[in-house]
Design a protein around this motif. Structure first.
Motif, PDB file in Angstrom:
ATOM      1  N   ARG A  16     -40.094  -4.149   4.746  1.00  0.00           N
ATOM      2  CA  ARG A  16     -40.877  -5.278   5.242  1.00  0.00           C
ATOM      3  C   ARG A  16     -40.000  -6.521   5.363  1.00  0.00           C
ATOM      4  NH1 ARG A  16     -43.987  -9.173   1.710  1.00  0.00           N
ATOM      5  NH2 ARG A  16     -44.876 -10.604   3.215  1.00  0.00           N
ATOM      6  N   LYS A  19     -37.758  -6.275   8.333  1.00  0.00           N
ATOM      7  CA  LYS A  19     -38.523  -6.468   9.574  1.00  0.00           C
ATOM      8  C   LYS A  19     -38.735  -7.948   9.837  1.00  0.00           C
ATOM      9  CE  LYS A  19     -40.040  -2.792  11.777  1.00  0.00           C
ATOM     10  NZ  LYS A  19     -40.371  -2.583  13.170  1.00  0.00           N
ATOM     11  N   ARG A  20     -39.128  -8.651   8.786  1.00  0.00           N
ATOM     12  CA  ARG A  20     -39.352 -10.094   8.927  1.00  0.00           C
ATOM     13  C   ARG A  20     -38.065 -10.799   9.297  1.00  0.00           C
ATOM     14  NH1 ARG A  20     -43.934 -12.340   5.841  1.00  0.00           N
ATOM     15  NH2 ARG A  20     -42.716 -14.220   5.701  1.00  0.00           N
ATOM     16  N   GLN A  24     -36.820 -13.156  12.790  1.00  0.00           N
ATOM     17  CA  GLN A  24     -36.589 -14.597  12.647  1.00  0.00           C
ATOM     18  C   GLN A  24     -35.197 -14.950  13.133  1.00  0.00           C
ATOM     19  OE1 GLN A  24     -37.318 -14.774   8.461  1.00  0.00           O
ATOM     20  NE2 GLN A  24     -39.395 -15.506   8.723  1.00  0.00           N
TER      21      GLN A  24
END
Lengths: 263, 263
Positions: A16, A19-20, A24
């Protein structure tokens, strides 16, 4: 809960975060821009420093930029690690932490997953800095092997810093408080280390402090790899001290996450 | 027993896509990779989010976010699903939207849903059995219809036309008073107020009696007790003052913003 559950939990927390991170782009850019500004500004500001033979001797190199690249690599690792724990605070506020806590995974895997993601992110950022450094003419004297070992040191150091940060964020509820604590901790840490200035130029009492400063043990090996060569005593002792520190901090984090309340 | 839990705060990651959120949830609940894709498709269909699954959550409306949140709670096919105040702070349209999907779950998946709410109309429309809990103490549990019946029946307010023969009116009232479904009849200026202990059939029975008299009604209304009345009956009317932490307030405020479809 068996090991398999823990590993899978760690992997999905890590997944996760990555992915974030990859979504960004601005954050990735800025995290590299800042150290580059450091290099360009500070590095050029100080070039005349090495005109003086005494300072050149203290720096150990005849190019201040070459002295600074390892320092900036470790500083970047420090900041990306030490601010990384803030994701716990945001997760708590967004309610996502409740989801992680109610999932059938050990709580410690939340910390471990976040830390692993921070380590990988740091290594990506630092390799970009190493690349830019080499464009500016600072080449690793130890070659590609040295670059890999230096990256591992940066990862290790960011693991230490993110452990501290995760430990703090487990209790601290607002980002402002976390920033205040972190600034209080990191500023003296940076200025009593060998990251930007040679310890030889410091008064003896600061030299004493710098001997207990973890930054010193991260910068020294990386600096050796860039400008000195394969100085195994520096590299091995640095790695040993940093690993012990990480082990201790992970013990503290484990205890905090498994036994204390995170909400 | 396999439990599913959807918290009152939105426990989804706004920076990931809907699909990623579900994939993460499936991973955290240790679901086999082979069935994961199929299961994700199923729950997406169930909450009607298939078309938007590949979009980032911060482009979703409040109702869609809550539906995704519920989908996450469903993915491991729990035997019991806990929905903690699923419509808190939502506008009427979005509440109806959520109700629609909750009903669908109950009918299509035949899942036991344990729903907590402060909205009595929500409990009335959604629940087969409703329990009233006051300060941790179970005060009543039954079907909503019976709960309402138990605190006393409805009220029939009626008025005869002005040309009604007072003599006949007196007689009619006398007959009514003797009927089993009538508890009491009182008058308020020209209006008569009939308290009944039979909610559903009070009105037909009332008309059956009046049919035998040559009297005409000018108006008649039936007011049934609502679950609000039941709740107040069981818990008393004084105001509740609970204590919540600052962090809880911050969290619910953030959650409210996101439920209204803001970032």
């Amino acid at each position: 809960m068996d090991l398999n559950y823990g590993l899978r939990g760690t992997y999905y927390v890590f997944w996760r975060e990555m992915k974030r991170f990859s979504s960004q782009r601005l954050r990735i850019m800025m995290s590299v821009v800042q150290p580059v500004v450091w290099l360009v500004l500070m590095g050029n500001m100080m070039t005349r420093l090495t005109d003086n033979p005494f300072t050149a001797e203290m720096l150990g190199v005849d190019n201040y930029l070459a002295f600074m690249v390892p320092g900036v690599m470790i500083m970047t690792s420090l900041f990306s690690g030490v601010y990384g724990g803030i994701s716990i605070i945001w997760d708590r506020r967004l309610g996502f932490l409740i989801k992680l806590l109610s999932a059938p995974i050990p709580r410690y895997s939340i910390a471990l997953g976040k830390m692993s993601a921070l380590v990988i992110q740091t290594m990506i950022q630092v390799s970009i800095i190493a690349l830019l450094g080499s464009i500016m003419g600072v080449l690793f004297i130890t070659g590609p092997g040295g670059i890999i070992v230096a990256l591992l040191f940066c990862g290790l150091f960011s693991a230490i810093m993110s452990s501290i940060s995760l430990f703090l964020s487990a209790s601290v509820k607002t980002p402002e408080t976390l920033f205040a604590i972190i600034n209080f901790l990191t500023m003296p840490l940076v200025f009593t280390s060998n990251a930007l200035f040679p310890t030889g130029a410091m008064p003896s009492w600061i030299q004493l402090i710098s001997r207990f400063n973890p930054i010193t043990y991260a910068v020294a090996p990386v600096r050796a790899l860039v400008t000195g060569g394969w100085e195994f005593d520096v590299i091995v002792s640095g790695a040993a001290i940093l690993l012990l520190m990480l082990l201790f901090l992970q013990g503290v984090v484990y205890y905090r996450f498994e036994k204390g309340s995170l909400l | 027993m396999n439990l599913g839990y959807v918290s009152q705060d939105l426990a989804i990651d706004d920076e990931l896509t809907g699909l990623d959120n579900l994939w993460l949830q499936a991973g955290l609940y240790h679901m086999d990779r082979s069935i994961r894709k199929k299961r994700i498709d199923e729950v997406l269909e169930l909450v009607g989010l298939r078309e938007r699954a590949a979009d980032r959550v911060d482009t979703y409306s409040g109702g869609m976010r809550k539906r995704l949140d519920i989908a996450c709670g469903l993915i491991h096919r729990p035997g019991i699903l806990f929905l903690d105040e699923p419509t808190l702070g939502l506008d009427i349209q979005t509440r109806h939207e959520i109700w629609h999907y909750v009903n669908r779950l109950r009918e299509e998946v035949k899942m036991t849903i344990l729903l907590t709410t402060h909205y009595m109309d929500e409990a009335d429309t959604l629940c087969r059995r409703a329990a009233i809990i006051d300060r941790g103490e179970l005060k009543a549990i039954d079907t909503p219809a019976r709960l309402k019946q138990n605190i006393g029946g409805g009220v029939v307010v009626f008025k005869f036309t002005d040309d009604a023969d007072p003599h006949l009116v007196e007689k009619a009232l006398e007959v009514l008073r003797e009927k089993e479904f009538v508890k009491e009849i009182s008058s308020n200026s020209d209006d008569y107020i009939l308290l009944t202990n039979d909610n559903e059939e009070a009105l037909p029975k009332f008309f059956a009696v009046l049919e035998r008299f040559p009297l005409r009604l000018q108006k008649v209304t039936l007011k049934m007790p609502s679950l609000d009345d039941v709740f107040l009956y069981h818990t008393g009317e004084q105001l509740r003052e609970g204590s919540v932490s600052k962090e809880q307030i911050a969290r619910s405020r953030t959650s409210m913003h996101r439920l209204r479809g803001q970032r």
